[in-house]
Design an enzyme around this catalytic site. Structure first.
Site, PDB file in Angstrom:
ATOM      1  N   ASP A 279       0.822  -1.211   0.000  1.00 24.60           N
ATOM      2  CA  ASP A 279       0.000   0.000   0.000  1.00 24.60           C
ATOM      3  C   ASP A 279       0.853   1.256   0.000  1.00 24.60           C
ATOM      4  O   ASP A 279       0.471   2.277  -0.550  1.00 24.60           O
ATOM      5  CB  ASP A 279      -0.918   0.016   1.232  1.00 24.60           C
ATOM      6  CG  ASP A 279      -1.874  -1.167   1.252  1.00 24.60           C
ATOM      7  OD1 ASP A 279      -1.864  -1.950   0.292  1.00 24.60           O
ATOM      8  OD2 ASP A 279      -2.622  -1.305   2.240  1.00 24.60           O
TER       9      ASP A 279
ATOM     10  N   ASP B  34      -2.292   5.615  -3.237  1.00 23.46           N
ATOM     11  CA  ASP B  34      -1.738   4.454  -2.544  1.00 23.46           C
ATOM     12  C   ASP B  34      -0.957   3.660  -3.591  1.00 23.46           C
ATOM     13  O   ASP B  34      -1.415   3.514  -4.736  1.00 23.46           O
ATOM     14  CB  ASP B  34      -2.856   3.561  -1.983  1.00 23.46           C
ATOM     15  CG  ASP B  34      -3.359   4.056  -0.618  1.00 23.46           C
ATOM     16  OD1 ASP B  34      -2.976   5.171  -0.205  1.00 23.46           O
ATOM     17  OD2 ASP B  34      -4.143   3.319   0.013  1.00 23.46           O
TER      18      ASP B  34
ATOM     19  N   HIS C  82      -7.427  -0.079  -4.150  1.00 24.88           N
ATOM     20  CA  HIS C  82      -6.324  -0.997  -4.439  1.00 24.88           C
ATOM     21  C   HIS C  82      -6.673  -1.908  -5.614  1.00 24.88           C
ATOM     22  O   HIS C  82      -7.656  -2.634  -5.584  1.00 24.88           O
ATOM     23  CB  HIS C  82      -5.906  -1.798  -3.215  1.00 24.88           C
ATOM     24  CG  HIS C  82      -5.511  -0.891  -2.089  1.00 24.88           C
ATOM     25  ND1 HIS C  82      -5.517  -1.258  -0.783  1.00 24.88           N
ATOM     26  CD2 HIS C  82      -5.104   0.413  -2.096  1.00 24.88           C
ATOM     27  CE1 HIS C  82      -5.124  -0.239  -0.034  1.00 24.88           C
ATOM     28  NE2 HIS C  82      -4.887   0.795  -0.814  1.00 24.88           N
TER      29      HIS C  82
ATOM     30  N   ASP D 141      -5.116  -4.467  -6.793  1.00 23.36           N
ATOM     31  CA  ASP D 141      -4.580  -5.825  -6.846  1.00 23.36           C
ATOM     32  C   ASP D 141      -5.553  -6.935  -6.459  1.00 23.36           C
ATOM     33  O   ASP D 141      -5.145  -8.071  -6.201  1.00 23.36           O
ATOM     34  CB  ASP D 141      -3.259  -5.926  -6.075  1.00 23.36           C
ATOM     35  CG  ASP D 141      -3.361  -5.432  -4.640  1.00 23.36           C
ATOM     36  OD1 ASP D 141      -4.464  -4.992  -4.246  1.00 23.36           O
ATOM     37  OD2 ASP D 141      -2.350  -5.481  -3.924  1.00 23.36           O
TER      38      ASP D 141
ATOM     39  N   ARG E  42     -16.025  -7.071 -10.992  1.00 27.59           N
ATOM     40  CA  ARG E  42     -15.526  -5.721 -11.279  1.00 27.59           C
ATOM     41  C   ARG E  42     -14.893  -5.694 -12.666  1.00 27.59           C
ATOM     42  O   ARG E  42     -13.662  -5.598 -12.787  1.00 27.59           O
ATOM     43  CB  ARG E  42     -14.464  -5.311 -10.252  1.00 27.59           C
ATOM     44  CG  ARG E  42     -14.907  -5.439  -8.813  1.00 27.59           C
ATOM     45  CD  ARG E  42     -13.915  -4.795  -7.883  1.00 27.59           C
ATOM     46  NE  ARG E  42     -12.978  -5.744  -7.330  1.00 27.59           N
ATOM     47  CZ  ARG E  42     -12.895  -6.047  -6.027  1.00 27.59           C
ATOM     48  NH1 ARG E  42     -13.673  -5.451  -5.153  1.00 27.59           N
ATOM     49  NH2 ARG E  42     -12.018  -6.916  -5.596  1.00 27.59           N
TER      50      ARG E  42
ATOM     51  N   SER F 150     -12.552  -7.366   0.589  1.00 23.47           N
ATOM     52  CA  SER F 150     -13.592  -8.338   0.270  1.00 23.47           C
ATOM     53  C   SER F 150     -12.984  -9.739   0.136  1.00 23.47           C
ATOM     54  O   SER F 150     -11.764  -9.910   0.164  1.00 23.47           O
ATOM     55  CB  SER F 150     -14.265  -7.951  -1.040  1.00 23.47           C
ATOM     56  OG  SER F 150     -13.396  -8.251  -2.122  1.00 23.47           O
TER      57      SER F 150
ATOM     58  N   CYS G  59      -0.611  -7.813  -1.324  1.00 16.55           N
ATOM     59  CA  CYS G  59      -0.652  -6.642  -0.432  1.00 16.55           C
ATOM     60  C   CYS G  59       0.443  -6.714   0.627  1.00 16.55           C
ATOM     61  O   CYS G  59       1.017  -5.694   0.998  1.00 16.55           O
ATOM     62  CB  CYS G  59      -1.971  -6.579   0.334  1.00 16.55           C
ATOM     63  SG  CYS G  59      -3.425  -6.794  -0.643  1.00 16.55           S
TER      64      CYS G  59
HETATM   65  N1  ARG Z   1     -10.283  -3.580  -2.595  1.00 18.12           N
HETATM   66  C1  ARG Z   1      -9.866  -4.959  -2.632  1.00 18.12           C
HETATM   67  C2  ARG Z   1     -11.039  -5.847  -2.294  1.00 18.12           C
HETATM   68  O1  ARG Z   1     -11.756  -5.571  -1.365  1.00 18.12           O
HETATM   69  C3  ARG Z   1      -8.771  -5.236  -1.669  1.00 18.12           C
HETATM   70  C4  ARG Z   1      -7.425  -4.950  -2.159  1.00 18.12           C
HETATM   71  C5  ARG Z   1      -6.437  -5.011  -1.045  1.00 18.12           C
HETATM   72  N2  ARG Z   1      -5.165  -4.638  -1.521  1.00 18.12           N
HETATM   73  C6  ARG Z   1      -4.169  -4.114  -0.781  1.00 18.12           C
HETATM   74  N3  ARG Z   1      -3.040  -3.861  -1.409  1.00 18.12           N
HETATM   75  N4  ARG Z   1      -4.308  -3.807   0.486  1.00 18.12           N
HETATM   76  O2  ARG Z   1     -11.269  -6.863  -2.924  1.00 18.12           O
END
Ligand code: ARG
Length: 373
Positions: A116, A201, A250, A252, A269, A302, A354
């Site tokens: 991050d 980020d 994020h 990833d 998504r 998630s 992450c």
């Molecule tokens: N927004 C993503 C989800 O909820 C989580 C990504 C987390 N990534 C990170 N580098 N902290 O699926």
């Protein structure tokens, strides 16, 4: 976990997400603290998370969450080391200490997710200008490492730190109903952060060699993307990508390249630029369904953390031990998989990608089929 003392221009060398991994920073859960409420949490926190914050704000995370996650991280480090990868860890910092700046007061979060905050591009490591107040001092946990990388030959940059005064947050937007917010977010006209000052980020960035894809998100604004493009200069093309996602945070768990020409996408998504990827010769494959039960405690992310895998090289990937459908899918795509339990780390909002920053991979700057425009 040694710190070699040679000066070497290749001490940091990382241009994409798939070249053979040689060295990675792996996050540390010790010292993690539950953040206090702050404006941008309004959008992206689940109800479960809201209750949890109310209960523990400003205190260390409960031991029963920290301990199993710390064990999983240790095991992950052990396996990476056994694979010949140098593992570095941040310093242990007590993130529950409150702080004030002239603009706000808060307390910290953690150094569990180096992805991050740290963006490794080539020989450079950039400390990202993150937009959550609870992350204002997160860089402190990485200072020993950054000084060491600097001494040994890497380029160390800190992007201009946002003041994070109230002007950075769109209170009108935040005050709207969840339905209205969703509509505005999907039409890509409003986000939790304004354009008051640059912020991003590092985890909103995904590297494909010369092409660097960034998403506008709850923590990344246009001005932040502009800063990155201007900073990186002509050697790189910073491109904005977007997804059908009303709470982008994020990239990833939305776009995960596996090897040249192949990337995973998240079925809930879809990527708005999918056609462009196809034209550039990239196959986008929808990731298999996650297996995590809905009852699992998830604070900032998630279940799609399932696709937040770490590519060790174009043949090998690290997958969460219980994500059987994804493991099978990756094997069908020709990968050897290494399964490691990581669900307790999931709770803290990230998985293998992450929780790492891939500071050194073999390989150099290349083009991977995207037009130069
Ligand atoms: N927004 C993503 C989800 O909820 C989580 C990504 C987390 N990534 C990170 N580098 N902290 O699926």
């Amino acid at each position: 976990m040694s710190s070699p003392s040679t000066t070497d221009a290749d001490v940091a060398n990382s241009y994409n997400e798939w070249d053979p991994l040689k060295e990675a920073i792996v996050g540390c859960i010790e010292g993690a603290a539950v953040p206090q409420w702050e404006p941008s949490f309004e959008v992206d926190l689940t109800l479960q998370c809201r209750d949890f914050l109310q209960m523990y704000a400003g205190s260390p995370f409960p031991r029963e969450l920290v301990e199993p996650a710390a064990k999983e991280l240790e095991e992950f480090c052990r396996i990476l080391t056994a694979e010949g990868i140098t593992v570095r860890r941040p310093d242990c910092v007590d993130f529950s200490q409150p702080y004030s700046t002239p603009d706000f007061s808060a307390s910290g979060l953690y150094a569990a997710m180096p992805r991050d905050i740290l963006l490794a591009i080539g020989n450079e490591i950039i400390e990202a200008p993150m937009a959550w107040r609870c992350r204002f001092f997160e860089h402190r946990a990485y200072r020993s490492l950054m000084k060491d990388y600097l001494r040994r030959g890497a380029k160390w940059t800190t992007a201009p730190k946002p003041l994070m005064a109230d002007e950075l947050y769109d209170f009108d937007y935040l005050a709207k109903s969840p339905e209205e917010r969703e509509k505005l977010a999907l039409s890509r006209s409003k986000f939790a952060v304004t354009e008051y000052e640059p912020c991003f980020d590092a985890a909103d960035v995904v590297r494909f060699g010369r092409d660097i894809f960034v998403q506008r998100s709850l923590t990344t604004n246009q001005l932040g993307i502009l800063w990155l493009q201007r900073h990186l200069g002509d050697r790189f093309r910073v491109r904005t990508v977007s997804f059908e996602d009303s709470k982008p945070l994020h990239i990833d768990a939305s776009l995960v390249p596996l090897r040249p020409g192949l990337a995973l996408t998240c079925p809930i998504r879809p990527c708005h630029q999918a056609e462009g990827f196809k034209k550039a010769g990239w196959d986008l494959v929808e990731a298999a369904q996650p297996t995590l039960p809905n009852s699992w405690k998830m604070l900032f992310a998630s279940r799609w953390l399932s696709m937040n895998i770490l590519v060790l090289d174009p043949q090998r990937v690290v997958v969460e031990a219980q994500e059987e459908p994804l493991r099978k899918q990756l094997e069908d795509l020709g990968f050897e998989t290494i399964s490691i339990p990581f669900r307790h780390v999931y709770t803290f909002g990230g998985s293998f990608h992450c929780a790492t920053c891939d500071v050194r991979r073999e390989g150099q700057l290349e083009d991977y089929g995207f037009p130069s425009e």
